[in-house]
Scaffold this active site. Structure first.
Site, PDB file in Angstrom:
ATOM      1  N   ASN A 116     -10.198  -0.465  -0.194  1.00  0.00           N
ATOM      2  CA  ASN A 116      -8.733  -0.333  -0.219  1.00  0.00           C
ATOM      3  C   ASN A 116      -8.216  -0.916  -1.532  1.00  0.00           C
ATOM      4  O   ASN A 116      -8.211  -2.137  -1.706  1.00  0.00           O
ATOM      5  CB  ASN A 116      -8.147  -1.068   0.986  1.00  0.00           C
ATOM      6  CG  ASN A 116      -6.627  -0.969   1.044  1.00  0.00           C
ATOM      7  OD1 ASN A 116      -5.991  -0.458   0.121  1.00  0.00           O
ATOM      8  ND2 ASN A 116      -6.048  -1.449   2.135  1.00  0.00           N
ATOM      9  N   CYS A 118       0.820  -1.220   0.000  1.00  0.00           N
ATOM     10  CA  CYS A 118       0.000   0.000   0.000  1.00  0.00           C
ATOM     11  C   CYS A 118       0.853   1.268   0.000  1.00  0.00           C
ATOM     12  O   CYS A 118       0.340   2.364  -0.219  1.00  0.00           O
ATOM     13  CB  CYS A 118      -0.945   0.000   1.194  1.00  0.00           C
ATOM     14  SG  CYS A 118      -2.144  -1.336   1.138  1.00  0.00           S
ATOM     15  N   HIS A 121      -3.408   7.149   2.115  1.00  0.00           N
ATOM     16  CA  HIS A 121      -3.798   5.795   1.711  1.00  0.00           C
ATOM     17  C   HIS A 121      -5.132   5.459   2.374  1.00  0.00           C
ATOM     18  O   HIS A 121      -5.391   5.856   3.512  1.00  0.00           O
ATOM     19  CB  HIS A 121      -2.717   4.801   2.162  1.00  0.00           C
ATOM     20  CG  HIS A 121      -3.131   3.384   1.967  1.00  0.00           C
ATOM     21  ND1 HIS A 121      -3.547   2.911   0.747  1.00  0.00           N
ATOM     22  CD2 HIS A 121      -3.224   2.349   2.839  1.00  0.00           C
ATOM     23  CE1 HIS A 121      -3.865   1.637   0.869  1.00  0.00           C
ATOM     24  NE2 HIS A 121      -3.689   1.274   2.128  1.00  0.00           N
TER      25      HIS A 121
HETATM   26  N1  COA Z   1     -18.043  -8.806   9.366  1.00  0.00           N
HETATM   27  C1  COA Z   1     -18.436  -9.083  10.609  1.00  0.00           C
HETATM   28  N2  COA Z   1     -17.575  -9.349  11.591  1.00  0.00           N
HETATM   29  C2  COA Z   1     -16.263  -9.344  11.295  1.00  0.00           C
HETATM   30  C3  COA Z   1     -15.785  -9.082  10.014  1.00  0.00           C
HETATM   31  C4  COA Z   1     -16.740  -8.822   9.021  1.00  0.00           C
HETATM   32  N3  COA Z   1     -16.397  -8.540   7.746  1.00  0.00           N
HETATM   33  N4  COA Z   1     -14.454  -9.143  10.015  1.00  0.00           N
HETATM   34  C5  COA Z   1     -14.076  -9.417  11.273  1.00  0.00           C
HETATM   35  N5  COA Z   1     -15.181  -9.569  12.049  1.00  0.00           N
HETATM   36  C6  COA Z   1     -15.247  -9.889  13.465  1.00  0.00           C
HETATM   37  C7  COA Z   1     -13.994 -10.543  13.966  1.00  0.00           C
HETATM   38  O1  COA Z   1     -14.050 -11.920  13.703  1.00  0.00           O
HETATM   39  C8  COA Z   1     -14.057 -10.223  15.448  1.00  0.00           C
HETATM   40  O2  COA Z   1     -14.908 -11.177  16.029  1.00  0.00           O
HETATM   41  P1  COA Z   1     -14.512 -11.831  17.445  1.00  0.00           P
HETATM   42  O3  COA Z   1     -14.414 -10.681  18.401  1.00  0.00           O
HETATM   43  O4  COA Z   1     -15.669 -12.746  17.706  1.00  0.00           O
HETATM   44  O5  COA Z   1     -13.222 -12.528  17.199  1.00  0.00           O
HETATM   45  C9  COA Z   1     -14.803  -8.897  15.518  1.00  0.00           C
HETATM   46  O6  COA Z   1     -15.364  -8.686  14.208  1.00  0.00           O
HETATM   47  C10 COA Z   1     -13.970  -7.705  15.896  1.00  0.00           C
HETATM   48  O7  COA Z   1     -12.757  -7.703  15.191  1.00  0.00           O
HETATM   49  P2  COA Z   1     -11.703  -6.565  15.443  1.00  0.00           P
HETATM   50  O8  COA Z   1     -10.400  -7.024  14.908  1.00  0.00           O
HETATM   51  O9  COA Z   1     -11.763  -6.071  16.835  1.00  0.00           O
HETATM   52  O10 COA Z   1     -12.292  -5.359  14.553  1.00  0.00           O
HETATM   53  P3  COA Z   1     -11.648  -3.965  14.314  1.00  0.00           P
HETATM   54  O11 COA Z   1     -12.531  -2.914  14.846  1.00  0.00           O
HETATM   55  O12 COA Z   1     -10.196  -3.959  14.703  1.00  0.00           O
HETATM   56  O13 COA Z   1     -11.679  -3.856  12.720  1.00  0.00           O
HETATM   57  C11 COA Z   1     -10.292  -4.141  10.799  1.00  0.00           C
HETATM   58  C12 COA Z   1     -11.028  -4.831  11.938  1.00  0.00           C
HETATM   59  C13 COA Z   1      -9.631  -5.210   9.933  1.00  0.00           C
HETATM   60  C14 COA Z   1     -11.298  -3.367   9.962  1.00  0.00           C
HETATM   61  C15 COA Z   1      -9.243  -3.172  11.384  1.00  0.00           C
HETATM   62  O14 COA Z   1      -8.460  -3.832  12.328  1.00  0.00           O
HETATM   63  C16 COA Z   1      -8.362  -2.578  10.330  1.00  0.00           C
HETATM   64  O15 COA Z   1      -8.787  -1.751   9.539  1.00  0.00           O
HETATM   65  N6  COA Z   1      -7.073  -2.944  10.343  1.00  0.00           N
HETATM   66  C17 COA Z   1      -6.140  -2.441   9.365  1.00  0.00           C
HETATM   67  C18 COA Z   1      -6.405  -3.058   8.026  1.00  0.00           C
HETATM   68  C19 COA Z   1      -5.544  -2.480   6.985  1.00  0.00           C
HETATM   69  O16 COA Z   1      -5.297  -1.315   7.012  1.00  0.00           O
HETATM   70  N7  COA Z   1      -5.110  -3.321   6.035  1.00  0.00           N
HETATM   71  C20 COA Z   1      -4.354  -2.904   4.916  1.00  0.00           C
HETATM   72  C21 COA Z   1      -3.156  -2.199   5.331  1.00  0.00           C
HETATM   73  S1  COA Z   1      -2.654  -1.107   4.203  1.00  0.00           S
END
Ligand code: COA
Length: 332
Positions: free
Chosen positions: A287, A119, A257
């Protein structure tokens, strides 16, 4: 290096985008994996994304984006010295997408290669092109950022598949005489290979060849990536602002980004910029990895926010882990 009027300048003189036709809403994804529109919008800001038809390579987007960019700039393909494509999802490992673009355009005087920086790829490629031009080794370089993320996400994994989209953007970087007002002022690039496993595509290389099918998908530790993204993107913008004695009043547009709206908002807040100075496309495009920044630049130009002289801060973060920022004044 502080801004000096003695240096040749690398100016970004045109931008163009290419997006797949097919829009896929969160509701449609909810038929495929256990998720909801409410979860995706509240956690990420994403409402829909554009996806190519399966079997489409990145060059199908990169070639039209490149053509449009040259047309807008009024530059002939034969006048290009180089083409750099930032991507982690090129058509094939070899030849590089840059070579496919070079051939399709008839850019017969241009070298070309792909740059693998996830990214952060577009910021890294723009910085590389800037160095060639400032050093007098090139006059015109096409910098392309694009990814077909739909080809490398596991459509059964709700943790990742809802986050990404496909798209491509291109900018033309041209030399300008020392003393010209606009152009790239400075950039900063970083990496932390120690956290490489937190955002990886394990089975596409020599260690685990692609035949190990399941590993040929994006894997990420979302929380670690999230925390590092906010921290590192804020740090690198602070550092670049410090290096060039910039205040928030020197930034007309922040083009970050687009991985998560909840990553972008605290960065804008930390700099002290209102959200109307921040370009957002994640709601419509998700993304798109190396394409988020050039696509956002194309949007900002189309809606009149990006003009000759606009002072722009680009900032990115991605797998590696890697991050970087670039400050420039748009146009020549
Ligand atoms: N729909 C519903 N639930 C989902 C889900 C989806 N698409 N994806 C994950 N979950 C669930 C998880 O399984 C977790 O369940 P659990 O608590 O029973 O294990 C719950 O949602 C919470 O997950 P969590 O990791 O706390 O969510 P979050 O608020 O951190 O958001 C991301 C998750 C991935 C959106 C966030 O961490 C993020 O944006 N990270 C960076 C990603 C990124 O930038 N990637 C590219 C880099 S350039």
């Amino acid at each position: 290096m502080p801004l000096s009027n003695e240096r040749r300048r690398a100016c970004v003189t045109a931008v163009a985008a290419a997006l797949p036709e097919r829009r896929v809403t969160n509701q449609e994804l909810a038929h495929q994996v256990d998720t909801t529109d409410e979860w995706i919008v509240s956690r990420t800001g994403i409402r829909e994304r554009r996806l190519v038809e399966p079997g489409t390579g990145l060059s199908a987007l990169a070639i039209p984006a490149a053509r449009r960019c040259l047309e807008k700039a009024g530059v002939a393909a034969a006048d290009l010295d180089g083409i750099i494509v930032a991507t982690i999802s090129g058509d094939q490992i070899m030849p590089a997408v840059a070579n496919l673009v070079q051939h399709a355009l008839g850019a017969n005087n241009a070298w070309g290669y792909d740059l693998l920086n996830a990214c952060n790829g577009f910021v890294a490629a723009l910085s590389t092109a800037t160095c060639f031009i400032e050093a007098g080794r090139a006059e015109r370089i096409l910098v392309i950022g694009g990814d077909v993320m739909s080809s490398i996400v596991d459509w059964k994994d709700r943790n990742t598949c809802v986050l990404f989209g496909d798209g491509c953007g291109a900018v033309l970087v041209e030399a300008a005489a020392p003393g010209s007002g606009n152009g790239v002022v400075g950039f900063e690039l970083h990496s932390d290979g120690g956290k490489g496993d937190d955002l990886s595509l394990p089975c596409a290389g020599s260690l685990k060849p692609p035949a190990w099918a399941k590993g040929h998908f994006i894997h990420q530790n979302g929380r670690v990536v999230f925390q590092n993204a906010v921290r590192r993107m804020t740090e690198v913008v602070d550092s670049l602002m410090g290096a060039y004695s910039l205040t928030k009043d020197d930034i007309d547009l922040l083009v970050p980004h687009q991985a998560n709206l909840r990553i972008i908002e605290p960065i804008a807040e930390r700099i002290g910029l209102p959200m109307d100075k921040v370009v957002i496309n994640i709601d419509r495009l998700a993304n798109t990895t190396a394409a988020t920044i050039p696509l956002a630049l194309a949007d900002a130009e189309a809606d009149g926010r990006l003009k000759v002289g606009t002072r722009v801060m680009l900032v990115a973060f991605g797998g590696g882990l890697t991050w970087g920022a670039c400050y420039l004044r748009w146009g020549r």
